[in-house]
Design an enzyme around this catalytic site. Structure first.
Site, mmCIF file in Angstrom:
data_model
loop_
_atom_site.group_PDB
_atom_site.id
_atom_site.type_symbol
_atom_site.label_atom_id
_atom_site.label_comp_id
_atom_site.label_asym_id
_atom_site.label_seq_id
_atom_site.Cartn_x
_atom_site.Cartn_y
_atom_site.Cartn_z
ATOM 1 N N VAL A 21 1.195 -1.323 0.243
ATOM 2 C CA VAL A 21 0.214 -0.276 -0.135
ATOM 3 C C VAL A 21 1.016 1.012 0.043
ATOM 4 C CG1 VAL A 21 -1.924 1.208 1.485
ATOM 5 C CG2 VAL A 21 -2.041 -1.360 0.910
ATOM 6 N N ASP A 137 -12.664 -9.053 6.155
ATOM 7 C CA ASP A 137 -11.408 -9.148 6.985
ATOM 8 C C ASP A 137 -12.184 -7.730 7.980
ATOM 9 O OD1 ASP A 137 -9.252 -8.976 7.868
ATOM 10 O OD2 ASP A 137 -8.467 -8.139 6.478
HETATM 11 P P1 AMP Z 1 -5.178 -1.641 3.639
HETATM 12 O O1 AMP Z 1 -4.339 -2.820 3.400
HETATM 13 O O2 AMP Z 1 -5.856 -1.766 2.790
HETATM 14 O O3 AMP Z 1 -5.638 -2.181 5.091
HETATM 15 O O4 AMP Z 1 -4.427 -0.251 4.421
HETATM 16 C C1 AMP Z 1 -3.233 -0.298 5.031
HETATM 17 C C2 AMP Z 1 -3.183 1.062 5.648
HETATM 18 O O5 AMP Z 1 -3.783 1.667 4.885
HETATM 19 C C3 AMP Z 1 -5.135 0.953 6.440
HETATM 20 O O6 AMP Z 1 -5.029 0.178 7.851
HETATM 21 C C4 AMP Z 1 -5.326 2.651 6.686
HETATM 22 O O7 AMP Z 1 -4.341 2.830 7.908
HETATM 23 C C5 AMP Z 1 -4.550 3.372 5.226
HETATM 24 N N1 AMP Z 1 -5.156 2.587 3.885
HETATM 25 C C6 AMP Z 1 -6.041 2.311 3.103
HETATM 26 N N2 AMP Z 1 -7.012 2.801 2.869
HETATM 27 C C7 AMP Z 1 -7.086 4.532 2.684
HETATM 28 C C8 AMP Z 1 -7.520 5.199 2.808
HETATM 29 N N3 AMP Z 1 -8.415 5.323 1.544
HETATM 30 N N4 AMP Z 1 -7.786 6.078 3.213
HETATM 31 C C9 AMP Z 1 -6.512 7.000 3.986
HETATM 32 N N5 AMP Z 1 -5.885 5.640 4.342
HETATM 33 C C10 AMP Z 1 -5.706 4.940 3.878
#
Ligand code: AMP
Length: 230
Positions: A21, A137
């Site tokens: 990410v 999840d």
């Molecule tokens: P994920 O693998 O999609 O859970 O993303 C990892 C981390 O990135 C999350 O726990 C959030 O803290 C951050 N994150 C993911 N998507 C977003 C988003 N659209 N806006 C802001 N933070 C995000």
């Protein structure tokens, strides 16, 4: 600019087992890029097929939720060659996990404020399940609170639909809630009654909740039996 070059300039914020990410700016907007990378241990043709399917499913679930009025990040762009999803960054947000932890720590107005939040989560999940979207999840880290403008109520945004799928089966919805229950109670101590509020709100908000809650009870029972045996 090609996607690999774009990503080489982006800020890596999470390296997971399935995806990376990044935080970046996309067409002048703060964005989050989720890149699914190849799994070397899988046959390349199968890997490509699975990765493509998951990317499609993630985007499909996000769009389905957004169409139903559930807050999820906007999808800016999808690149099916590099398996990248470009999403709106929910700027200035806080995870529900951090919000609950901070509220519990402060001890200030814990009851009514968190109960209101639990109620809202129940309503949103009911709406999502009524659209036959299974998140796959559910945790309090996959829910963001975007602070409202002025004194408006903050917006609850669901993220990370990487394991999501479509299903109308009460069992799948019950398991989705069970995953959340397990994560919720282990992350936030002494929140059993708060989680019950969430479920109560889900029950009154979803059109098909009775079959789902029945399945949730069955899954809980199975879980308890398994832990007694183990
Ligand atoms: P994920 O693998 O999609 O859970 O993303 C990892 C981390 O990135 C999350 O726990 C959030 O803290 C951050 N994150 C993911 N998507 C977003 C988003 N659209 N806006 C802001 N933070 C995000």
């Amino acid at each position: 600019m090609a996607v690999p070059e774009f990503l080489s300039r982006a800020e890596l914020i999470k390296q997971g087992a399935e995806a990376r990410v990044y935080r970046a700016e996309f067409l002048g907007k703060p964005a989050i890029v989720k890149e699914r990378f190849p799994k070397r241990y899988r046959h390349p043709v199968l890997d490509e097929k699975l990765t493509h399917r998951r990317t499609v499913q993630e985007v499909r679930s996000i769009l389905r939720c957004r169409r139903a009025g559930i807050s999820t990040p906007a999808v800016y762009f999808v690149d099916y060659t590099t398996h990248c999803i470009f999403l709106e960054e929910v700027v200035g947000s806080l995870t529900v996990r951090d919000h609950i932890a901070a509220t519990q720590k402060s001890g200030c107005c814990t009851g009514p404020e968190l109960e209101q939040l639990a109620k809202r989560i129940g309503q949103i999940l009911a709406k999502m399940h009524d659209e036959d979207v299974i998140h796959g999840d559910l945790t309090t880290s996959n829910m963001l609170l975007r602070h409202g403008q002025g004194d408006g109520e903050s917006d609850l945004v669901l993220i990370d639909f990487g394991l999501s799928y479509n299903s109308a089966l009460p069992e799948d919805k019950g398991v989705d809630l069970y995953v959340l229950e397990k994560a919720f109670l282990s992350t936030h101590p002494n929140t059993e009654s708060l989680f019950e509020k969430l479920l109560k709100s889900y029950t009154v908000s979803s059109k098909k909740s009775s079959a789902v809650i029945k399945k949730l009870d069955e899954v809980r029972l199975r879980g308890r039996k398994r832990s007694m045996v183990g």
